[in-house]
Design an enzyme around this catalytic site. Sequence first.
Site, PDB file in Angstrom:
ATOM      1  N   GLY A 177      60.179  30.783 -26.811  1.00  0.00           N
ATOM      2  CA  GLY A 177      59.053  31.699 -26.948  1.00  0.00           C
ATOM      3  C   GLY A 177      58.922  32.223 -28.365  1.00  0.00           C
ATOM      4  CG  ASP A 178      61.813  34.869 -30.085  1.00  0.00           C
ATOM      5  OD1 ASP A 178      61.276  35.900 -30.501  1.00  0.00           O
ATOM      6  OD2 ASP A 178      62.646  34.855 -29.168  1.00  0.00           O
ATOM      7  CB  ILE A 179      60.883  28.605 -32.004  1.00  0.00           C
ATOM      8  CG1 ILE A 179      62.328  29.102 -32.184  1.00  0.00           C
ATOM      9  CG2 ILE A 179      60.567  27.503 -32.997  1.00  0.00           C
ATOM     10  CD1 ILE A 179      62.582  29.837 -33.484  1.00  0.00           C
ATOM     11  N   GLY A 182      56.264  31.660 -33.666  1.00  0.00           N
ATOM     12  CA  GLY A 182      56.373  31.481 -35.102  1.00  0.00           C
ATOM     13  C   GLY A 182      55.473  30.367 -35.612  1.00  0.00           C
TER      14      GLY A 182
END
Length: 406
Positions: A177-179, A182
Amino acid sequence: MGSLNGVRVLDLSRVFSGPWAAQMLADFGADVIKVERPGRGDDVRHQGLRVRDAQGGETRETSSFIAMNRGKRSVTVDIAQAEGQALVRDLAKGCDIVIENFKAGDLARYGLDYASLKQVNPKLVYCSISGFGQSGPYSHLPGYDPLFQSMSGLMSITGHADEEPGGGPMRVGYSVGDITAGFYATSAILAALRHRDMVSGEGQHIDLALLDSQVAAISHVGMMYLVSGQQPPRLGNVSPITCPWQSFDCADGQIVIAVGNDTQFTALCRELGHSEWASDERFATNPMRAKNRKVLIPLISEVLLTRGVRDWYDTFEAAGVPAGPINGFAEVFTDPQIVHRQMRFDLPHTAAGSVPQVANPVKFSATPVEYRRAPPLLGEHTEEVLKERLSFDDERLAQLRAAKVI
């Protein structure tokens, strides 16, 4: 000269999503200044495995931090103090991009939100990455990757079926989810930058939510639900729409086969010694293979158990059948294709001597990625940046340091 040479970025973000986007911009040639808390810095400086120096001793640097902070200069500023806020505003005046991932509304308390910084720099492209976005009933809540994997529906389609051993929803093995957020942030920032430079002459605010990003990234699987009204099944390594498209046991391990069309299936059948399967009406087309998966897969599985992974892989490679071993990272980083593509390299590092890095996968023909700086030590460039950007002298720096602003 990188693609973004001359572009200046102020990275107010921490943990994964924002730093990942800022590192991408640094890889493409932007000058990225990372603002961190004095004394502690980015939270991921305290997460992950400790990097060791040439003598084998532990340094203060961590695997999580060095994964997404190369190419940046670290400046420590206490934004809780008025003088610290003023420093950040002054730095923003000379920047093209600001990236932040505080909870919605947090930076307004410090006069560092988009509305405030727009007043000092109307050309600023300001990207806010948050768990749930700047608006909505959840916007005030904190959030981390497992929540977005679960709430987006990703975990509902990941893992083995409930009735199978070890069945149930499963988290993807990295902070997807973070990547993913990004990557969306990088794309959005570059689009807004082009609009500023080619159309409007002014910057804009980008509101990006990790939950939204993960829902969007589910893509065709989410669309399966929208067009059918039926929850897509959780099938482990099996595809619900393509067959064979999964892992299989061999004599000494597992191999993944991903047959994408009927021609490849014909080649697979030939190499398995059962060319007749390709003309069997139950298996002749992909929709029929998917429909009759429970008949076809046991037939394939029985043959694959007779030989080892490397033997089958070499056979399928020669025949044009998409297949691959399930590699651990020892195999990944020694794979001849990965080595050829230079996906692993080392950067000189102040504390560790050198640190390993996973390369940016983009290969530009005219402006190749250049890795100019290793992930910085905490506050490593505070004096350098403040002298360069704000023309501070040693006396002014000493005053700020005495007041614990930097």
